[in-house]
Design a protein around this motif. Structure first.
Motif, mmCIF file in Angstrom:
data_model
loop_
_atom_site.group_PDB
_atom_site.id
_atom_site.type_symbol
_atom_site.label_atom_id
_atom_site.label_comp_id
_atom_site.label_asym_id
_atom_site.label_seq_id
_atom_site.Cartn_x
_atom_site.Cartn_y
_atom_site.Cartn_z
ATOM 1 N N THR A 50 0.799 -1.240 0.182
ATOM 2 C CA THR A 50 -0.088 -0.063 -0.079
ATOM 3 C C THR A 50 0.740 1.301 -0.148
ATOM 4 O OG1 THR A 50 -0.151 -0.059 2.400
ATOM 5 C CG2 THR A 50 -2.205 -1.026 1.008
ATOM 6 N N LYS A 51 1.946 1.165 0.614
ATOM 7 C CA LYS A 51 2.949 2.251 0.465
ATOM 8 C C LYS A 51 3.378 2.504 -1.179
ATOM 9 C CE LYS A 51 4.971 2.109 5.306
ATOM 10 N NZ LYS A 51 4.705 3.274 5.614
ATOM 11 N N GLY A 52 3.493 1.433 -1.604
ATOM 12 C CA GLY A 52 4.078 1.422 -3.067
ATOM 13 C C GLY A 52 2.939 2.229 -3.957
ATOM 14 N N ILE A 53 1.757 1.788 -3.465
ATOM 15 C CA ILE A 53 0.498 2.384 -4.301
ATOM 16 C C ILE A 53 0.536 4.082 -3.997
ATOM 17 C CG2 ILE A 53 -2.062 2.363 -4.449
ATOM 18 C CD1 ILE A 53 -2.025 -0.357 -3.659
ATOM 19 N N LYS A 58 0.739 9.819 -5.355
ATOM 20 C CA LYS A 58 1.409 11.091 -4.508
ATOM 21 C C LYS A 58 0.889 12.418 -5.047
ATOM 22 C CE LYS A 58 6.115 11.111 -6.074
ATOM 23 N NZ LYS A 58 7.726 10.850 -5.530
ATOM 24 N N ASP A 59 0.946 12.532 -6.246
ATOM 25 C CA ASP A 59 0.599 13.719 -7.014
ATOM 26 C C ASP A 59 -0.816 13.992 -7.288
ATOM 27 O OD1 ASP A 59 3.143 14.867 -6.491
ATOM 28 O OD2 ASP A 59 3.940 13.755 -8.331
ATOM 29 N N LYS A 60 -1.716 12.879 -6.869
ATOM 30 C CA LYS A 60 -3.003 12.862 -7.462
ATOM 31 C C LYS A 60 -4.023 13.067 -6.279
ATOM 32 C CE LYS A 60 -2.326 10.148 -11.471
ATOM 33 N NZ LYS A 60 -2.860 8.983 -12.309
ATOM 34 N N GLU A 61 -5.150 13.504 -6.332
ATOM 35 C CA GLU A 61 -6.045 13.495 -5.249
ATOM 36 C C GLU A 61 -7.027 12.397 -5.512
ATOM 37 O OE1 GLU A 61 -6.522 15.862 -3.142
ATOM 38 O OE2 GLU A 61 -4.910 16.995 -3.839
ATOM 39 N N THR A 62 -7.050 11.563 -4.550
ATOM 40 C CA THR A 62 -7.584 10.224 -4.444
ATOM 41 C C THR A 62 -9.267 10.219 -4.046
ATOM 42 O OG1 THR A 62 -6.995 9.657 -2.290
ATOM 43 C CG2 THR A 62 -5.431 8.969 -4.053
ATOM 44 N N GLU A 63 -9.735 11.362 -3.665
ATOM 45 C CA GLU A 63 -11.129 11.455 -3.228
ATOM 46 C C GLU A 63 -12.155 10.930 -4.336
ATOM 47 O OE1 GLU A 63 -8.984 13.981 -2.993
ATOM 48 O OE2 GLU A 63 -9.044 15.002 -1.092
ATOM 49 N N GLU A 64 -11.848 11.307 -5.435
ATOM 50 C CA GLU A 64 -12.851 10.792 -6.445
ATOM 51 C C GLU A 64 -12.252 9.403 -7.207
ATOM 52 O OE1 GLU A 64 -15.548 12.576 -6.891
ATOM 53 O OE2 GLU A 64 -14.699 13.862 -5.305
ATOM 54 N N LEU A 65 -11.527 8.641 -6.854
ATOM 55 C CA LEU A 65 -10.871 7.564 -7.485
ATOM 56 C C LEU A 65 -11.716 6.380 -6.577
ATOM 57 C CD1 LEU A 65 -7.083 8.198 -7.882
ATOM 58 C CD2 LEU A 65 -9.100 8.789 -9.432
ATOM 59 N N THR A 66 -12.023 5.445 -7.279
ATOM 60 C CA THR A 66 -12.316 4.091 -6.654
ATOM 61 C C THR A 66 -11.544 3.268 -6.783
ATOM 62 O OG1 THR A 66 -13.566 3.703 -8.803
ATOM 63 C CG2 THR A 66 -15.032 4.914 -6.979
ATOM 64 N N ALA A 67 -11.535 2.288 -5.575
ATOM 65 C CA ALA A 67 -10.500 1.050 -5.507
ATOM 66 C C ALA A 67 -11.342 -0.386 -5.434
ATOM 67 C CB ALA A 67 -9.575 1.206 -4.526
ATOM 68 N N LEU A 68 -10.937 -1.415 -5.798
ATOM 69 C CA LEU A 68 -11.379 -2.495 -5.503
ATOM 70 C C LEU A 68 -10.675 -3.595 -5.091
ATOM 71 C CD1 LEU A 68 -13.726 -4.762 -5.807
ATOM 72 C CD2 LEU A 68 -12.735 -5.387 -8.370
ATOM 73 N N GLY A 159 -5.773 4.049 -17.732
ATOM 74 C CA GLY A 159 -4.743 4.531 -16.594
ATOM 75 C C GLY A 159 -4.885 4.138 -15.154
ATOM 76 N N GLY A 160 -5.839 3.139 -15.139
ATOM 77 C CA GLY A 160 -5.953 2.289 -13.716
ATOM 78 C C GLY A 160 -5.002 1.602 -13.583
ATOM 79 N N ILE A 161 -4.848 1.091 -12.118
ATOM 80 C CA ILE A 161 -3.694 0.248 -11.978
ATOM 81 C C ILE A 161 -4.155 -1.190 -11.199
ATOM 82 C CG2 ILE A 161 -1.492 0.055 -10.345
ATOM 83 C CD1 ILE A 161 -1.382 3.078 -11.015
ATOM 84 N N LEU A 162 -3.628 -2.167 -11.386
ATOM 85 C CA LEU A 162 -3.537 -3.546 -10.798
ATOM 86 C C LEU A 162 -2.415 -3.665 -10.036
ATOM 87 C CD1 LEU A 162 -5.032 -6.173 -9.974
ATOM 88 C CD2 LEU A 162 -3.859 -7.088 -12.065
ATOM 89 N N VAL A 163 -2.506 -3.860 -8.563
ATOM 90 C CA VAL A 163 -1.526 -4.171 -7.699
ATOM 91 C C VAL A 163 -1.858 -5.454 -6.943
ATOM 92 C CG1 VAL A 163 0.176 -3.318 -6.026
ATOM 93 C CG2 VAL A 163 -0.897 -1.809 -7.354
ATOM 94 N N PHE A 164 -0.802 -6.624 -7.098
ATOM 95 C CA PHE A 164 -0.933 -7.722 -6.648
ATOM 96 C C PHE A 164 0.316 -8.513 -6.189
ATOM 97 C CE2 PHE A 164 -0.340 -8.418 -11.032
ATOM 98 C CZ PHE A 164 0.361 -9.371 -11.200
#
Length: 225
Positions: A50-53, A58-68, A159-164
């Protein structure tokens, strides 16, 4: 947690096989005690992921972003992501009802989906609907088939990111073949997607002998163009 309960949980988790149905039954029995009973290394690895995410965002506002959060279990990854500063809504998906019931008590998910991920059964989720998908530990032998990577990528917006995460197994058996097939799949993804980075984390296993036997945990970050 006393040692007797810890031993029971370890014995149950050692019964995980190549059968997703069987594994779901195992998790249902340990769900209430899993957070307390799992080794501290799990938390360290989740925190590193999650730190890597958040470094990427770091330069984006995440309020309007959705995660699964896929294979979300008891919500450990979502809690860590929230603690790192993710502000947008997070949904959780898992095939074990009992694990989701524990996750519900943490009030970290907007919506919880009780679904299994497989090639035979389509998900109820809409394609191109998430900015971020996390999956800690789900891409492993007897859990999510490696061929479902494209299915997960399809849930991302442009532009979305998958992290696993996945384990760098060194012990013989089907787990080694799963890891080989998964890495071959990741290599093929390079033709369509951006592999932002992969990280090796040696903190998952609390003892050197376990790390030597099971290998280290790999964390992959992949962006959909």
């Amino acid at each position: 947690m006393d040692n007797d309960k810890q031993d029971i949980i370890n014995q149950m988790l050692s019964q995980l096989t190549d059968s997703a149905k069987h594994n779901r039954e195992v998790y249902s029995k340990v769900a209430k005690h899993l957070d307390e009973g799992q080794k501290a290394g799990v938390n360290l690895s989740v925190n590193q992921m999650t730190k890597g995410i958040m470094e990427i965002y770091k330069d984006k506002e995440t309020e309007e972003l959705t995660a699964l959060d896929v294979a979300c279990g008891t919500g450990r990854c979502a809690v860590a992501l929230r603690n790192e500063g993710w502000l947008g809504p997070i949904d959780g998906l898992d095939g074990c009802h009992e694990m989701l019931e524990v996750a519900k008590t943490k009030n970290v998910y907007r919506t919880q989906y009780h679904e299994m991920i497989s090639l035979e059964t389509p998900l109820s989720l809409e394609k191109s609907s998430y900015d971020l998908i996390t999956c800690f530990g789900g891409l492993s032998f007897g859990h999510i088939p490696h061929d479902c990577l494209e299915m997960l990528m399809g849930l991302l917006v442009s532009g979305g990111i998958l992290v696993f995460s996945y384990s760098d197994y060194t012990n013989p058996g089907s787990t080694v073949q799963y890891k080989k097939s998964l890495e071959e799949k990741i290599e093929k993804l390079k033709t369509e997607y951006e592999i932002i980075k992969t990280v090796k984390d040696e903190s998952y296993y609390p003892r050197a002998d376990l790390t030597k036997m099971m290998g280290v945990v790999n964390i992959a970050y992949i962006r959909k163009p």
